[in-house]
Scaffold this motif. Structure first.
Motif, short mmCIF file in Angstrom:
data_model
loop_
_atom_site.label_atom_id
_atom_site.label_comp_id
_atom_site.label_asym_id
_atom_site.label_seq_id
_atom_site.Cartn_x
_atom_site.Cartn_y
_atom_site.Cartn_z
N GLU A 72 0.81 -1.21 0.00
CA GLU A 72 0.00 0.00 0.00
C GLU A 72 0.85 1.27 0.00
N SER A 86 -10.06 1.97 1.05
CA SER A 86 -8.86 2.09 0.22
C SER A 86 -9.15 2.82 -1.08
N VAL A 101 -5.82 5.02 3.03
CA VAL A 101 -5.20 3.92 2.30
C VAL A 101 -4.34 3.09 3.25
N ILE A 102 -3.57 3.75 4.10
CA ILE A 102 -2.71 3.00 5.04
C ILE A 102 -3.56 2.21 6.02
N ARG A 140 -4.24 -3.97 2.86
CA ARG A 140 -4.37 -4.67 1.58
C ARG A 140 -5.68 -5.44 1.56
N GLY A 192 -6.53 -4.28 -4.01
CA GLY A 192 -5.35 -5.01 -3.58
C GLY A 192 -4.48 -5.48 -4.73
N MET A 199 -2.75 -2.61 -6.34
CA MET A 199 -1.64 -2.12 -5.52
C MET A 199 -0.42 -3.03 -5.64
N GLU A 200 -0.67 -4.32 -5.74
CA GLU A 200 0.43 -5.28 -5.80
C GLU A 200 0.94 -5.51 -7.23
#
Length: 686
Positions: free
Chosen positions: A13, A241, A276-277, A281, A289, A292-293
């Motif tokens: 993230e 998120s 977001v934090i 995830r 998720g 982000m990954e």
């Protein structure tokens, strides 16, 4: 006690946030006319840094029972300084090679400020300096954010250490004490940010205390998340998120140069980053998720620091190297090139230095000595550049003084006289002051000038030399009135008038509610100053033969009729006292810096630096209109000496007309003196 999360626990993230943040910054700078948003991405970086650094320090305190400041600062230096100093050195070379000598002092001064991480304070000083506020951006202007961050890294660990020591001494919970200490500091900085944004937004934008609460907001997440794993339901985490990423993008698109910042506006990107934090995830088919990954996102986040470092210098240096402003494809090339440079820097500079065990760099003392060596090299290079820039300015100033002392035929405004045509081919290749000296060729007169912080009158007198019976003229207005001072002073030196000046920055002679400014201090002091001015005029009415006024038409707010009405209401009390008033029409305005344009263009293409009259007078002429509603008021329009054939040139009769985008140079204003006198007499004002 639950284990404080490590950097690895938040890697996907955080890397995704970094990727979004750096793209917001880079794209805004590459296409500033199309994408608003400013430094919104930087706010995300501030929050991320506060969170990660505080989590690291808390984990070290809990695992090792202590915090080693030397090791912390050494790790930061090995991580951040090599790439930063490399870009500074390359930028310095680029300034030497391509930027004109006229901007060397500014650029090298800011390189030194960046090398010692006080660039934000250098820019803050310029932002509140009336004459420096319009400086063109330097090649390292973006280092102000890194300076704020490094100052945070210097001070914040001391607060964390103080909280840890206090908790141990009192036997209290370390995390609770940390929340109280950091929370109190964050709240205090937020209150200060609100106050300084309202009273002095130029200072607020760069001042570290006004930004510290953004780091603090992220920092307070660290002890919160240390309580245990995040337990948000999958759907809620996904929504949170997505909302965070959407919030950052919305801020980047909606915020612009008129948004007061940081202030309350900064709450939006800060809250978006925290969301977001906090969401972590999230899983599920509709969660971000996987995005982000996604490897490209993680890779871009990984090189985000170097990408930020490299993206800005080409934007400033390339136009000078190419001889024209950047088009679409050069901007695309900058984007591609900076991504490539960022990857190379990450691979061959950042990572090797951060991980190396050679030369004893793992030891804090060796790291400190290496840092001092890097600073010494940069300061030496930039100091030499500053010296060379100062030498060039001194030589240009000497030439300007020499030409002013013995003006050639048709010099300056004489070449534009519609009644007495004048042509001197020798002036076609002359440029006085030249680019190196033009910024210094301004009407200073500090004894006459009330800046933003001053509310009292600063009357200054210029007696008529050899003529005690000369009419007494009072000049009133803002910086555009001050720019006309050399013409009036020259008339006083010739014995034609005696002069008193009443001048204040951003404070034209109009009513307060018609003055457009985002500086509360200026508004307040301007209001007080005008009240004193009205009383001064009343008590000196019998000694005043003429009031001359002008101002920066851009700063008169409201509709055209509102602006005219504001001027009329300000002038009427003087007119009722039978004091004649002459209003000078404002001089041309530019959306660019003519002097910088002249440095790029060859002598035979100087017409490219002209501006058409419609653009030059986009704010109309409220001063002329106001004279039609005030008894015994005259309009003085010197436009024929600025413009001809629907075009306002940047060079007139061998003279560089503008020191910035709207203020006249001393040299040109002095050449206006005989024509100003002629128009004043012709109008019946004198």
């Amino acid at each position: 006690m639950p284990q404080t999360p490590s950097r690895a626990d938040f890697r996907p993230e955080v890397q995704a946030l970094r990727a979004v943040a750096v793209l917001l910054v880079v794209l805004f700078h590459l296409w500033p006319g199309r994408l608003p948003g400013g430094y919104v991405g930087v706010d995300a970086f501030f929050v991320i840094s506060g969170f990660l650094i505080t989590a690291h320090l808390l984990r070290e305190a809990e695992q090792r029972g202590r915090i080693s400041l030397r090791e912390f600062w050494a790790r930061r230096a090995r991580r951040l300084l090599p790439a930063a100093y490399l870009v500074l050195l390359v930028s310095a070379v680029g300034v030497f090679a391509w930027l004109p000598e006229s901007v060397w002092q500014q650029n090298f001064r800011e390189i030194i400020g960046s090398a010692v991480y006080v660039q934000n304070w250098v820019l803050a000083a310029d932002a509140v300096d009336y004459l420096a506020a319009d400086n063109a951006p330097s090649a390292v202007q973006h280092y102000w954010t890194l300076s704020v961050e490094e100052q945070f890294y210097l001070v914040w660990p001391l607060l964390v250490l103080a909280a840890v020591l206090l908790a141990r001494r009192r036997g209290w919970s370390m995390r609770r004490v940390l929340v109280v200490v950091l929370g109190g500091t964050t709240a205090a900085c937020f209150v200060y940010s609100l106050w300084v944004t309202a009273t002095n937004p130029q200072l607020a934008y760069f001042a570290s205390p006004a930004r510290a609460w953004q780091f603090g907001a992220g920092a307070l997440l660290a002890p919160w998340l240390a309580r245990g794993p995040r337990a948000l339901p999958a759907t809620a985490a996904s929504l949170l998120s997505w909302a965070g990423f959407a919030g950052l993008a919305a801020c980047g698109l909606l915020f612009g140069s008129t948004t007061p910042f940081p202030g309350t506006a900064a709450l939006a990107p800060v809250a978006a980053t925290l969301a977001v934090i906090l969401a972590g995830r999230p899983s599920g088919p509709l969660s971000p998720g996987r995005l982000m990954e996604w490897r490209p996102v993680q890779w871009l986040g990984d090189i985000s620091y170097s990408l930020y470092l490299w993206h800005w210098p080409p934007i400033v240096i390339l136009p000078a190297a190419l001889g024209h402003e950047l088009g679409l494809w050069p901007r695309v090339a900058i984007l591609v090139g900076t991504i490539l440079l960022a990857w190379l820097t990450k691979r061959y500079v950042e990572d090797p230095v951060r991980r190396t065990r050679r030369f004893g760099l793992r030891r804090p003392l060796r790291t400190g000595l290496a840092t001092l060596g890097g600073v010494a090299v940069l300061v030496a290079v930039a100091g030499f550049g500053q010296h060379e820039g100062a030498q060039a300015e001194a030589e240009a100033a000497a030439l300007t003084a020499k030409v002013n002392a013995n003006m050639p035929r048709c010099f300056g405004a004489a070449s534009m006289d519609p009644e007495v045509p004048c042509d001197n081919p020798r002036l076609d290749t002359m440029l006085v002051p030249n680019g190196t000296d033009v910024a210094n060729d301004f009407a200073d007169y500090p004894q006459c000038w009330a800046d933003d912080a001053v509310s009292r009158l600063k009357s200054c007198e210029f007696p008529a030399k050899g003529n005690p019976d000369a009419p007494h003229v009072v000049l009133i207005g803002d910086s555009h009135a001050r720019a006309m001072m050399p013409a009036f002073v020259r008339l006083a030196d010739l014995g034609e008038i005696s002069l008193t000046a009443q001048l204040k920055g951003g404070c034209a002679w109009t009513r307060d509610d018609s003055t457009e400014t985002d500086k509360v201090q200026r508004q307040q002091t301007c209001r007080t100053w005008k009240g004193s001015l009205d009383r001064w005029i009343g008590s000196n009415a019998s000694d005043i033969d003429l009031i001359v006024t002008t101002g920066y038409a851009k700063l008169l707010s409201g509709s055209f009729d509102d602006r005219v009405d504001g001027l009329v209401r300000a002038w009427r009390p003087a007119a009722e006292r039978k004091i004649p008033i002459a209003a000078l029409s404002d001089n041309p305005f530019h959306t660019f810096l003519p002097a910088k344009c002249l440095e790029r263009e060859p002598k035979d293409r100087r017409d490219r630096c002209s501006v058409d009259t419609e653009e030059a007078f986009r704010y109309g002429d409220p001063f002329k209109a106001a004279t039609q509603r005030v008894p015994d008021a005259r309009s003085i329009d010197l436009t024929p000496f600025y413009c001809r054939d629907d075009e306002c040139p940047a060079v007139i009769g061998g003279v560089n007309v503008y020191r910035d985008n709207s203020h006249l140079t001393i040299t040109y204003t002095r050449t206006l003196a005989p024509y100003l006198l002629r128009e004043l007499r012709r109008s019946g004002a004198l």
